[in-house]
Design a protein around this motif. Structure first.
Motif, short mmCIF file in Angstrom:
data_model
loop_
_atom_site.label_atom_id
_atom_site.label_comp_id
_atom_site.label_asym_id
_atom_site.label_seq_id
_atom_site.Cartn_x
_atom_site.Cartn_y
_atom_site.Cartn_z
N GLY A 15 0.79 -1.22 0.00
CA GLY A 15 0.00 0.00 0.00
C GLY A 15 0.83 1.27 0.00
O GLY A 15 0.27 2.38 0.09
N ARG A 16 2.15 1.16 -0.14
CA ARG A 16 3.03 2.35 -0.15
C ARG A 16 3.11 2.88 -1.58
O ARG A 16 4.10 2.68 -2.29
CB ARG A 16 4.40 1.99 0.41
N ARG A 17 2.06 3.56 -2.00
CA ARG A 17 1.88 3.87 -3.41
C ARG A 17 2.91 4.84 -3.97
O ARG A 17 3.18 4.84 -5.17
CB ARG A 17 0.46 4.41 -3.63
N ASP A 18 3.50 5.67 -3.12
CA ASP A 18 4.53 6.58 -3.61
C ASP A 18 5.82 5.84 -3.95
O ASP A 18 6.72 6.42 -4.56
CB ASP A 18 4.82 7.66 -2.56
N GLN A 19 5.90 4.55 -3.59
CA GLN A 19 7.08 3.76 -3.89
C GLN A 19 6.85 2.72 -4.98
O GLN A 19 7.75 1.94 -5.30
CB GLN A 19 7.57 3.06 -2.61
N TYR A 20 5.66 2.70 -5.57
CA TYR A 20 5.37 1.70 -6.59
C TYR A 20 6.22 1.96 -7.84
O TYR A 20 6.37 3.09 -8.28
CB TYR A 20 3.89 1.74 -6.99
N LEU A 21 6.73 0.87 -8.41
CA LEU A 21 7.56 0.95 -9.61
C LEU A 21 6.88 0.18 -10.75
O LEU A 21 6.07 -0.71 -10.51
CB LEU A 21 8.94 0.35 -9.33
N PRO A 22 7.21 0.50 -12.00
CA PRO A 22 6.59 -0.21 -13.13
C PRO A 22 6.84 -1.72 -13.08
O PRO A 22 7.91 -2.16 -12.66
CB PRO A 22 7.28 0.42 -14.35
N VAL A 23 5.83 -2.48 -13.48
CA VAL A 23 6.01 -3.92 -13.63
C VAL A 23 6.97 -4.15 -14.79
O VAL A 23 6.73 -3.68 -15.90
CB VAL A 23 4.65 -4.61 -13.93
N MET A 24 8.04 -4.87 -14.52
CA MET A 24 9.06 -5.07 -15.55
C MET A 24 8.95 -6.42 -16.24
O MET A 24 9.19 -6.52 -17.45
CB MET A 24 10.46 -4.91 -14.94
N THR A 25 8.63 -7.47 -15.48
CA THR A 25 8.59 -8.80 -16.07
C THR A 25 7.39 -9.59 -15.56
O THR A 25 6.81 -9.27 -14.52
CB THR A 25 9.87 -9.60 -15.75
N PHE A 26 7.05 -10.62 -16.29
CA PHE A 26 5.99 -11.56 -15.92
C PHE A 26 6.62 -12.95 -15.98
O PHE A 26 7.09 -13.39 -17.03
CB PHE A 26 4.82 -11.44 -16.90
N GLN A 27 6.63 -13.63 -14.83
CA GLN A 27 7.35 -14.88 -14.71
C GLN A 27 6.42 -16.01 -14.30
O GLN A 27 5.64 -15.87 -13.36
CB GLN A 27 8.47 -14.77 -13.67
N THR A 28 6.47 -17.12 -15.01
CA THR A 28 5.76 -18.33 -14.62
C THR A 28 6.71 -19.50 -14.64
O THR A 28 7.74 -19.47 -15.32
CB THR A 28 4.57 -18.62 -15.57
N SER A 29 6.37 -20.52 -13.90
CA SER A 29 7.23 -21.69 -13.79
C SER A 29 7.44 -22.35 -15.15
O SER A 29 6.48 -22.61 -15.88
CB SER A 29 6.61 -22.70 -12.81
N GLY A 30 8.68 -22.63 -15.47
CA GLY A 30 9.00 -23.35 -16.70
C GLY A 30 9.00 -22.51 -17.95
O GLY A 30 9.18 -23.03 -19.06
N ARG A 31 8.80 -21.17 -17.80
CA ARG A 31 8.80 -20.31 -18.98
C ARG A 31 9.80 -19.18 -18.80
O ARG A 31 10.12 -18.78 -17.68
CB ARG A 31 7.41 -19.70 -19.21
#
Length: 243
Positions: A15-31
């Protein structure tokens, strides 16, 4: 779950919204990790690739500064269903940061959004709403099955200076609200479902009928099952995949 801030999909933590950073990657197992680089539509495609059809979008500009990112929301709504296979098109939950003072132009936009996207659900978040009567206004403009109320907390503390939890519980029961969301922002992006599980059990006692949606700290199938066993109907996940 997709948090939008300044036009980018960001990674929420605690909930510390002033510290939120852009989502850089999307990771799933085996990919291999997919590059997201803050692109909300790219993140939607990634969720679709693992079979997630329903999405929760929080407009943090609207929530924090009452500056709804209308164009971006419209692009997301269009992309969410255009990019998904027909059997994966789920619900699109939209927290737009609705407050008591909603302009006629914005109401017109919200009504049009709900009409053009019948699987969209407009969220009335108790964190932002200045008065419980706003629920009546929303229900007068948006079909009941496209309205949800979000009960918002931070580390167990009720997030509203002008309304009470009791008043919202009464309003939801009186208006037969079909979907209720329970969120403790301190659990967002965390590694424990403790607060989320406690809130789920507590909310289910006064509101046993509505669909109950929750999330925060879910890191395994076991976490998910414990929440479902406690009465949750639908779960929000983000950090399990997106970083």
């Amino acid at each position: 779950m997709i948090d939008l801030q300044d036009g980018l999909a960001v990674h929420g933590v605690g909930g510390r919204r002033d510290q939120y950073l852009p989502v850089m990657t999307f990771q799933t197992s085996g990919r291999s990790a997919l590059r997201i680089d803050g692109d909300a539509c790219r993140l939607i495609d990634a969720y679709h690739s693992v079979g997630i059809g329903s999405l929760y979008v929080a407009d943090l500009d609207g929530i924090r500064r009452d500056r709804c990112q209308q164009s971006l929301i419209e692009s997301i709504a269009h992309h969410a269903w255009a990019a998904a296979d027909s059997d994966r098109r789920g619900t699109l939950f939209l927290d737009l940061g609705l407050r008591d003072a909603v302009t006629p132009q914005r109401w017109n936009w919200i009504e049009s959004l709900a009409r053009n996207h019948p699987r969209a659900v407009v969220i009335l978040a108790t964190e932002c709403a200045d008065d419980v009567s706003l629920l009546d206004d929303v229900l007068s403009r948006v079909p009941r099955d496209q309205v949800a109320v979000s009960f918002d907390y931070q580390d167990g503390r009720w997030l509203s200076a002008s309304t009470s939890e009791e008043a919202w519980l009464d309003a939801c029961g009186r208006n037969a609200v079909s979907t209720v969301i329970g969120l403790d922002l301190a659990s967002v992006g965390g590694t424990s479902i403790g607060r989320t599980l406690e809130l789920c059990k507590r909310m289910r006692r006064p509101l046993p009928q509505p669909r109950y949606v929750t999330g925060g700290g879910i890191r395994s199938a076991g976490d998910a099952q414990r929440l479902l066993d406690a009465g949750a109907d639908q779960l929000l996940v983000a950090s399990l995949y997106a970083q």
